[in-house]
Design an enzyme around this catalytic site. Structure first.
Site, mmCIF file in Angstrom:
data_model
loop_
_atom_site.group_PDB
_atom_site.id
_atom_site.type_symbol
_atom_site.label_atom_id
_atom_site.label_comp_id
_atom_site.label_asym_id
_atom_site.label_seq_id
_atom_site.Cartn_x
_atom_site.Cartn_y
_atom_site.Cartn_z
ATOM 1 N N GLY A 1 -6.463 3.214 2.636
ATOM 2 C CA GLY A 1 -6.126 2.336 1.806
ATOM 3 C C GLY A 1 -5.474 1.494 2.511
ATOM 4 O O GLY A 1 -4.921 1.989 3.516
ATOM 5 N N CYS B 1 1.997 -4.290 -1.528
ATOM 6 C CA CYS B 1 1.546 -5.142 0.014
ATOM 7 C C CYS B 1 0.929 -6.449 0.319
ATOM 8 O O CYS B 1 0.749 -6.677 -0.977
ATOM 9 C CB CYS B 1 -0.402 -4.139 0.156
ATOM 10 S SG CYS B 1 0.488 -2.659 0.528
ATOM 11 N N TYR C 1 12.340 -1.354 -4.988
ATOM 12 C CA TYR C 1 11.107 -0.885 -4.217
ATOM 13 C C TYR C 1 10.660 -1.991 -3.354
ATOM 14 O O TYR C 1 10.226 -3.361 -3.606
ATOM 15 C CB TYR C 1 10.109 -0.254 -5.081
ATOM 16 C CG TYR C 1 8.479 0.375 -4.922
ATOM 17 C CD1 TYR C 1 9.047 1.185 -3.191
ATOM 18 C CD2 TYR C 1 7.500 -0.336 -5.284
ATOM 19 C CE1 TYR C 1 7.720 1.558 -3.427
ATOM 20 C CE2 TYR C 1 6.641 0.075 -4.316
ATOM 21 C CZ TYR C 1 6.550 1.003 -3.328
ATOM 22 O OH TYR C 1 5.372 1.640 -3.307
ATOM 23 N N MET D 1 7.040 -1.833 3.749
ATOM 24 C CA MET D 1 7.291 -1.793 4.897
ATOM 25 C C MET D 1 7.092 -2.952 5.537
ATOM 26 O O MET D 1 7.530 -2.664 6.569
ATOM 27 C CB MET D 1 6.581 -0.191 5.537
ATOM 28 C CG MET D 1 7.331 1.343 5.114
ATOM 29 S SD MET D 1 8.734 1.125 3.960
ATOM 30 C CE MET D 1 10.093 1.590 5.910
ATOM 31 N N ARG E 1 4.041 -0.481 12.731
ATOM 32 C CA ARG E 1 3.479 -0.117 12.248
ATOM 33 C C ARG E 1 2.611 -1.734 11.746
ATOM 34 O O ARG E 1 1.205 -0.872 11.249
ATOM 35 C CB ARG E 1 4.067 0.154 10.343
ATOM 36 C CG ARG E 1 3.316 0.763 9.642
ATOM 37 C CD ARG E 1 4.322 1.228 8.276
ATOM 38 N NE ARG E 1 3.577 1.849 7.584
ATOM 39 C CZ ARG E 1 2.640 1.418 6.758
ATOM 40 N NH1 ARG E 1 2.443 -0.221 6.303
ATOM 41 N NH2 ARG E 1 2.526 2.539 5.821
HETATM 42 P P1 XMP Z 1 1.624 1.779 -3.937
HETATM 43 O O1 XMP Z 1 0.697 0.893 -4.351
HETATM 44 O O2 XMP Z 1 2.306 3.085 -4.191
HETATM 45 O O3 XMP Z 1 1.635 1.527 -2.575
HETATM 46 O O4 XMP Z 1 3.004 0.509 -4.144
HETATM 47 C C1 XMP Z 1 1.868 2.695 -1.916
HETATM 48 C C2 XMP Z 1 1.928 2.304 -0.397
HETATM 49 O O5 XMP Z 1 1.068 1.315 0.843
HETATM 50 C C3 XMP Z 1 1.732 1.194 1.855
HETATM 51 N N1 XMP Z 1 2.612 0.171 2.263
HETATM 52 C C4 XMP Z 1 2.486 -1.430 3.139
HETATM 53 N N2 XMP Z 1 0.987 -1.863 2.724
HETATM 54 N N3 XMP Z 1 2.044 -3.672 3.123
HETATM 55 C C5 XMP Z 1 1.006 -3.090 3.307
HETATM 56 O O6 XMP Z 1 0.254 -3.709 3.519
HETATM 57 C C6 XMP Z 1 3.502 -3.473 3.028
HETATM 58 O O7 XMP Z 1 4.252 -3.661 3.372
HETATM 59 C C7 XMP Z 1 3.889 -1.524 2.958
HETATM 60 N N4 XMP Z 1 4.539 -0.861 2.427
HETATM 61 C C8 XMP Z 1 3.139 0.212 2.265
HETATM 62 C C9 XMP Z 1 1.762 2.369 1.972
HETATM 63 O O8 XMP Z 1 0.895 3.245 2.826
HETATM 64 C C10 XMP Z 1 2.398 2.977 0.645
HETATM 65 O O9 XMP Z 1 2.101 4.815 0.590
#
Ligand code: XMP
Length: 439
Positions: free
Chosen positions: A260, A267, A349, A352, A366
């Protein structure tokens, strides 16, 4: 699984997830020292053997023992002499009746001298038997030389959490996100080695696990460390095929792929860079590759989950496990405080790749290194939703009901369920519509 994000999984979340049969993946937006502290707390949280046992000297005052019991929230202390050998046990029931005796009395005059104990390495069943026969609550583990090696309590032996995810010794399972960069300093290497003693599964944690440096760093890390590895994230059949067939990872410890890209609720990678692989698409793609090359690998669908009904879909597309930040960020167990916005309780929330998370410096690798202007995530609020157990119960019910409709008895069987593509009109029809009130 709960996501490795600094507003989702620290020690409290990891403990709660494991107690209820899931897994929390500790985030990596912090130093190795802090990561070590977190995994130590998770590993020591719940096991039928307590390693850090509170002890007291027989000449200490009863008032000291009373203070320790109140402050550590324990009901008994093992008494050890100057040589550190066990000479008694002092419990709440031994506290004298009169205040004067509590103040001035010595432990040795009130403790139980005849300590019922067990040898190191004894099984849970042995411990239960002795505790039952002696009607005691606590059982010190004492070696043949009289030294204390741990403590077993009746409370910890009871299967209060029958579904808990545990290792062979009864400790909670612990996952941790890791940078694919091999550490340079010898101090960092040393700490990482120690972390390895506590963590069961490392999750290589980058937005796109397809760069040469990341792959080479991971190979080195897998050789250096002994725990299992999940690699990710990826989003296509080709990426999975490449990792399974062209790279020489330590085979027996490469246990899963996480998929994903850019589909999480916080994201913006897809919008900002044009590169992404929505979770359902990525799951279907990588599931095919796993089936073709290495069916032993587990597939984790990561991010993008909005409703309990999304779980059956991910499993039908081929996932073995799901990971979410969004479901868990608003719980009691996530880091941060409950705030109030327009009368609603909320928690922060953040992605990252958001500006707020990236300025810490730890997580910069990352994403594309050196890229400072472009954020790949946002920071916002999610509703406060109570404790993790409540969230898991709702998810479980949605999943179970979806499985019943699909005729599947277990998650593996969900992989046989058919999937169809729903049009935009269909989507509108499958949600509540044409009603007066707001929902
Ligand atoms: P959900 O939908 O649960 O997704 O909020 C969590 C997952 O998103 C990823 N993740 C990111 N992907 N930019 C991204 O493109 C970000 O800043 C970011 N932070 C987290 C990560 O895989 C997480 O488990």
């Amino acid at each position: 699984m709960s996501s490795a994000m600094d507003t989702v999984t620290e020690e409290n979340m990891a403990i709660s997830m494991a107690l209820h049969g899931g897994l929390g993946v500790l985030h990596r937006n912090c130093s190795y020292e802090r990561q070590l502290e977190m995994c130590r707390i998770v590993k020591r949280a719940r096991s039928f053997v307590i390693d850090d046992v509170a002890t007291i000297n027989p000449n200490a005052k009863v008032s000291k023992a009373k203070f320790m019991m109140e402050n550590y929230n324990i009901s008994g202390i093992v008494v050890t002499n100057d040589e550190k050998k066990v000479c008694g046990i002092f419990t709440k029931r031994d506290i004298p009746f009169f205040e004067q005796d509590i103040k001035n009395g010595a432990i040795k005059d009130y403790m139980t001298k005849d300590v019922i104990s067990i040898k190191p390495g004894a099984s849970r069943e042995d411990a239960l038997k002795i505790l039952y026969e002696s009607r005691k609550e606590k059982l010190p583990i004492i070696d043949e030389n009289g030294f204390l090696k741990g403590l077993i309590t009746k409370k910890d032996l009871a299967p209060e959490f029958p579904l808990a995810s545990k290792d062979e010794e009864g400790h909670l399972l612990c996952g941790m996100a890791l940078s694919p960069k091999f550490p340079e300093s010898s101090q960092a290497k040393e700490i990482l080695k120690e972390i390895d003693n506590y963590v069961d599964i490392f999750f290589i944690d980058v937005a796109d696990f397809y760069k040469k440096d990341d792959i080479e760093g991971t190979i080195k890390l897998m050789k250096f460390l002994e725990s299992d590895f999940v690699l990710g994230n990826i989003g296509t059949y080709q990426a999975a095929e490449y990792l399974m067939t062209k790279v020489d990872f330590v085979e027996e410890r490469f246990i899963g792929l996480k998929v994903g890209m850019g589909s999480g609720s916080i994201c913006t990678t897809s919008q900002q860079t044009g590169v992404g692989a929505p979770t359902l698409f990525a799951t279907a793609q990588v599931a095919d590759a796993i089936q073709d090359y290495n069916p032993k690998l587990s597939l984790i669908a990561d991010g993008g989950f909005k409703n309990p009904g999304d779980l059956p879909k991910a499993f039908a597309a081929g996932a073995d496990l799901i990971m979410s930040g969004h479901f868990f960020a608003g719980t009691d167990e996530s880091p941060g405080f409950i705030d109030t916005i327009a009368g609603r309780k909320v928690k922060v929330y953040r992605g990252m790749g958001s500006k707020e998370a990236r300025t810490s410096g730890y997580i910069s690798d990352r994403y594309v290194e050196g890229s400072k202007m472009l954020t790949e995530g946002v920071s916002n609020y999610v509703p406060y939703v109570g404790d993790v157990l409540g969230v898991l119960a709702t998810l479980k019910e949605g999943l179970a009901n979806g499985m019943i409709y699909a005729g599947a008895e277990c998650i593996k069987e969900m992989k046989k369920a058919s999937l169809g593509i729903v049009s935009v009109v269909g989507q509108r029809e499958t949600a509540p519509h044409d009603l007066i009130g707001k929902f």
